[in-house]
Design a protein around this motif. Structure first.
Motif, PDB file in Angstrom:
ATOM      1  N   ASP A  40      61.468 -45.403  86.777  1.00  0.00           N
ATOM      2  CA  ASP A  40      60.341 -44.969  85.943  1.00  0.00           C
ATOM      3  C   ASP A  40      60.642 -45.248  84.482  1.00  0.00           C
ATOM      4  O   ASP A  40      61.755 -45.019  84.011  1.00  0.00           O
ATOM      5  CB  ASP A  40      60.090 -43.461  86.119  1.00  0.00           C
ATOM      6  CG  ASP A  40      59.309 -43.154  87.376  1.00  0.00           C
ATOM      7  OD1 ASP A  40      58.516 -44.013  87.807  1.00  0.00           O
ATOM      8  OD2 ASP A  40      59.486 -42.055  87.929  1.00  0.00           O
ATOM      9  N   VAL A  41      59.630 -45.740  83.770  1.00  0.00           N
ATOM     10  CA  VAL A  41      59.751 -45.933  82.323  1.00  0.00           C
ATOM     11  C   VAL A  41      58.730 -45.033  81.643  1.00  0.00           C
ATOM     12  O   VAL A  41      57.704 -44.691  82.217  1.00  0.00           O
ATOM     13  CB  VAL A  41      59.528 -47.405  81.900  1.00  0.00           C
ATOM     14  CG1 VAL A  41      60.615 -48.292  82.435  1.00  0.00           C
ATOM     15  CG2 VAL A  41      58.167 -47.913  82.323  1.00  0.00           C
ATOM     16  N   LYS A  42      59.046 -44.616  80.416  1.00  0.00           N
ATOM     17  CA  LYS A  42      58.132 -43.783  79.651  1.00  0.00           C
ATOM     18  C   LYS A  42      58.140 -44.232  78.193  1.00  0.00           C
ATOM     19  O   LYS A  42      59.004 -45.014  77.781  1.00  0.00           O
ATOM     20  CB  LYS A  42      58.492 -42.310  79.790  1.00  0.00           C
ATOM     21  CG  LYS A  42      59.923 -41.961  79.425  1.00  0.00           C
ATOM     22  CD  LYS A  42      60.254 -40.548  79.856  1.00  0.00           C
ATOM     23  CE  LYS A  42      61.684 -40.166  79.589  1.00  0.00           C
ATOM     24  NZ  LYS A  42      62.698 -40.992  80.158  1.00  0.00           N
ATOM     25  N   VAL A  43      57.179 -43.766  77.437  1.00  0.00           N
ATOM     26  CA  VAL A  43      57.078 -44.129  76.024  1.00  0.00           C
ATOM     27  C   VAL A  43      58.355 -43.694  75.306  1.00  0.00           C
ATOM     28  O   VAL A  43      58.858 -42.593  75.511  1.00  0.00           O
ATOM     29  CB  VAL A  43      55.840 -43.455  75.383  1.00  0.00           C
ATOM     30  CG1 VAL A  43      55.803 -43.707  73.886  1.00  0.00           C
ATOM     31  CG2 VAL A  43      54.570 -43.962  76.040  1.00  0.00           C
ATOM     32  N   GLY A  44      58.909 -44.594  74.503  1.00  0.00           N
ATOM     33  CA  GLY A  44      60.138 -44.310  73.766  1.00  0.00           C
ATOM     34  C   GLY A  44      61.378 -44.916  74.395  1.00  0.00           C
ATOM     35  O   GLY A  44      62.420 -45.010  73.754  1.00  0.00           O
ATOM     36  N   ASP A  45      61.298 -45.325  75.665  1.00  0.00           N
ATOM     37  CA  ASP A  45      62.443 -45.946  76.327  1.00  0.00           C
ATOM     38  C   ASP A  45      62.749 -47.301  75.699  1.00  0.00           C
ATOM     39  O   ASP A  45      61.854 -48.001  75.226  1.00  0.00           O
ATOM     40  CB  ASP A  45      62.166 -46.161  77.820  1.00  0.00           C
ATOM     41  CG  ASP A  45      62.289 -44.883  78.638  1.00  0.00           C
ATOM     42  OD1 ASP A  45      62.789 -43.880  78.103  1.00  0.00           O
ATOM     43  OD2 ASP A  45      61.886 -44.906  79.817  1.00  0.00           O
ATOM     44  N   GLU A  46      64.036 -47.663  75.704  1.00  0.00           N
ATOM     45  CA  GLU A  46      64.458 -48.978  75.227  1.00  0.00           C
ATOM     46  C   GLU A  46      64.935 -49.814  76.406  1.00  0.00           C
ATOM     47  O   GLU A  46      65.805 -49.393  77.163  1.00  0.00           O
ATOM     48  CB  GLU A  46      65.578 -48.846  74.195  1.00  0.00           C
ATOM     49  CG  GLU A  46      65.101 -48.276  72.883  1.00  0.00           C
ATOM     50  CD  GLU A  46      66.171 -48.271  71.815  1.00  0.00           C
ATOM     51  OE1 GLU A  46      67.290 -48.767  72.062  1.00  0.00           O
ATOM     52  OE2 GLU A  46      65.872 -47.757  70.723  1.00  0.00           O
ATOM     53  N   LEU A  47      64.332 -50.980  76.571  1.00  0.00           N
ATOM     54  CA  LEU A  47      64.691 -51.896  77.650  1.00  0.00           C
ATOM     55  C   LEU A  47      65.493 -53.045  77.070  1.00  0.00           C
ATOM     56  O   LEU A  47      65.153 -53.572  76.016  1.00  0.00           O
ATOM     57  CB  LEU A  47      63.442 -52.480  78.312  1.00  0.00           C
ATOM     58  CG  LEU A  47      62.394 -51.539  78.869  1.00  0.00           C
ATOM     59  CD1 LEU A  47      61.242 -52.341  79.449  1.00  0.00           C
ATOM     60  CD2 LEU A  47      62.989 -50.656  79.934  1.00  0.00           C
ATOM     61  N   THR A  48      66.538 -53.446  77.773  1.00  0.00           N
ATOM     62  CA  THR A  48      67.278 -54.652  77.428  1.00  0.00           C
ATOM     63  C   THR A  48      67.148 -55.593  78.625  1.00  0.00           C
ATOM     64  O   THR A  48      67.511 -55.232  79.742  1.00  0.00           O
ATOM     65  CB  THR A  48      68.765 -54.335  77.147  1.00  0.00           C
ATOM     66  OG1 THR A  48      68.830 -53.330  76.129  1.00  0.00           O
ATOM     67  CG2 THR A  48      69.497 -55.570  76.674  1.00  0.00           C
ATOM     68  N   ILE A  49      66.618 -56.779  78.363  1.00  0.00           N
ATOM     69  CA  ILE A  49      66.348 -57.745  79.430  1.00  0.00           C
ATOM     70  C   ILE A  49      67.088 -59.030  79.136  1.00  0.00           C
ATOM     71  O   ILE A  49      67.035 -59.540  78.016  1.00  0.00           O
ATOM     72  CB  ILE A  49      64.835 -58.053  79.523  1.00  0.00           C
ATOM     73  CG1 ILE A  49      64.037 -56.754  79.609  1.00  0.00           C
ATOM     74  CG2 ILE A  49      64.538 -58.947  80.718  1.00  0.00           C
ATOM     75  CD1 ILE A  49      62.562 -56.921  79.351  1.00  0.00           C
ATOM     76  N   ARG A  50      67.813 -59.544  80.149  1.00  0.00           N
ATOM     77  CA  ARG A  50      68.528 -60.817  79.983  1.00  0.00           C
ATOM     78  C   ARG A  50      67.725 -61.922  80.654  1.00  0.00           C
ATOM     79  O   ARG A  50      67.529 -61.942  81.851  1.00  0.00           O
ATOM     80  CB  ARG A  50      69.921 -60.738  80.595  1.00  0.00           C
ATOM     81  CG  ARG A  50      70.743 -61.991  80.347  1.00  0.00           C
ATOM     82  CD  ARG A  50      72.208 -61.804  80.707  1.00  0.00           C
ATOM     83  NE  ARG A  50      72.429 -61.264  82.020  1.00  0.00           N
ATOM     84  CZ  ARG A  50      72.521 -61.996  83.138  1.00  0.00           C
ATOM     85  NH1 ARG A  50      72.382 -63.300  83.094  1.00  0.00           N
ATOM     86  NH2 ARG A  50      72.762 -61.418  84.292  1.00  0.00           N
ATOM     87  N   PHE A  51      67.207 -62.836  79.816  1.00  0.00           N
ATOM     88  CA  PHE A  51      66.484 -64.023  80.295  1.00  0.00           C
ATOM     89  C   PHE A  51      67.413 -65.210  80.121  1.00  0.00           C
ATOM     90  O   PHE A  51      67.504 -65.756  79.021  1.00  0.00           O
ATOM     91  CB  PHE A  51      65.237 -64.302  79.440  1.00  0.00           C
ATOM     92  CG  PHE A  51      64.171 -63.242  79.515  1.00  0.00           C
ATOM     93  CD1 PHE A  51      63.334 -63.161  80.608  1.00  0.00           C
ATOM     94  CD2 PHE A  51      63.984 -62.351  78.474  1.00  0.00           C
ATOM     95  CE1 PHE A  51      62.326 -62.211  80.662  1.00  0.00           C
ATOM     96  CE2 PHE A  51      62.984 -61.410  78.522  1.00  0.00           C
ATOM     97  CZ  PHE A  51      62.161 -61.334  79.618  1.00  0.00           C
ATOM     98  N   GLY A  52      68.119 -65.625  81.139  1.00  0.00           N
ATOM     99  CA  GLY A  52      69.010 -66.777  81.024  1.00  0.00           C
ATOM    100  C   GLY A  52      70.018 -66.605  79.896  1.00  0.00           C
ATOM    101  O   GLY A  52      70.895 -65.768  79.968  1.00  0.00           O
ATOM    102  N   GLN A  53      69.860 -67.383  78.821  1.00  0.00           N
ATOM    103  CA  GLN A  53      70.784 -67.328  77.685  1.00  0.00           C
ATOM    104  C   GLN A  53      70.252 -66.467  76.543  1.00  0.00           C
ATOM    105  O   GLN A  53      70.763 -66.519  75.433  1.00  0.00           O
ATOM    106  CB  GLN A  53      71.055 -68.748  77.167  1.00  0.00           C
ATOM    107  CG  GLN A  53      71.696 -69.662  78.180  1.00  0.00           C
ATOM    108  CD  GLN A  53      73.030 -69.130  78.674  1.00  0.00           C
ATOM    109  OE1 GLN A  53      73.861 -68.696  77.896  1.00  0.00           O
ATOM    110  NE2 GLN A  53      73.217 -69.148  79.981  1.00  0.00           N
ATOM    111  N   LYS A  54      69.228 -65.658  76.806  1.00  0.00           N
ATOM    112  CA  LYS A  54      68.624 -64.843  75.756  1.00  0.00           C
ATOM    113  C   LYS A  54      68.630 -63.378  76.163  1.00  0.00           C
ATOM    114  O   LYS A  54      68.372 -63.039  77.317  1.00  0.00           O
ATOM    115  CB  LYS A  54      67.191 -65.324  75.515  1.00  0.00           C
ATOM    116  CG  LYS A  54      66.538 -64.726  74.302  1.00  0.00           C
ATOM    117  CD  LYS A  54      65.286 -65.476  73.900  1.00  0.00           C
ATOM    118  CE  LYS A  54      64.152 -65.207  74.853  1.00  0.00           C
ATOM    119  NZ  LYS A  54      62.855 -65.701  74.360  1.00  0.00           N
ATOM    120  N   LEU A  55      68.940 -62.513  75.204  1.00  0.00           N
ATOM    121  CA  LEU A  55      68.943 -61.068  75.422  1.00  0.00           C
ATOM    122  C   LEU A  55      67.848 -60.475  74.535  1.00  0.00           C
ATOM    123  O   LEU A  55      67.871 -60.666  73.315  1.00  0.00           O
ATOM    124  CB  LEU A  55      70.304 -60.498  75.041  1.00  0.00           C
ATOM    125  CG  LEU A  55      70.726 -59.182  75.653  1.00  0.00           C
ATOM    126  CD1 LEU A  55      70.801 -59.299  77.166  1.00  0.00           C
ATOM    127  CD2 LEU A  55      72.058 -58.748  75.113  1.00  0.00           C
TER     128      LEU A  55
END
Length: 88
Positions: A40-55
């Motif tokens: 579950d995600v809510k307002v204020g959460d911080e997501l870190t996503i790794r797309f190949g060579q990009k964070l």
């Protein structure tokens, strides 16, 4: 809201199945903790996503079940965007 649905609705990732695959591979964290597609995600959460060579690090500003393409950018704020250096 589920993580995979948020990623699709916000258009950070185009398809929900791709969002599920990426999160199941351990490439997404929510507030520093490993996330699954069903997390579950809510307002204020911080997501870190790794797309190949990009964070990419984003903060969730708004949750909507549906949105138009031009309004999708209002759902999050990009905090950081870094390239991952590979050492070979």
């Amino acid at each position: 809201m589920r993580l995979d649905k948020f990623l699709k609705v916000s258009r950070l990732i185009k398809r929900r199945t791709v969002a599920k695959e990426i999160s199941d591979q351990g490439r997404i964290t929510i507030n520093g903790l490993q996330a699954k597609a069903s997390s579950d995600v809510k307002v204020g959460d911080e997501l870190t996503i790794r797309f190949g060579q990009k964070l990419v690090k984003v903060k969730i500003d708004e949750l909507k079940d549906t949105t138009k393409k031009e309004d999708a950018d209002n759902m999050y704020t990009v905090l950081e965007e870094n390239r991952i250096e590979t050492t070979e």
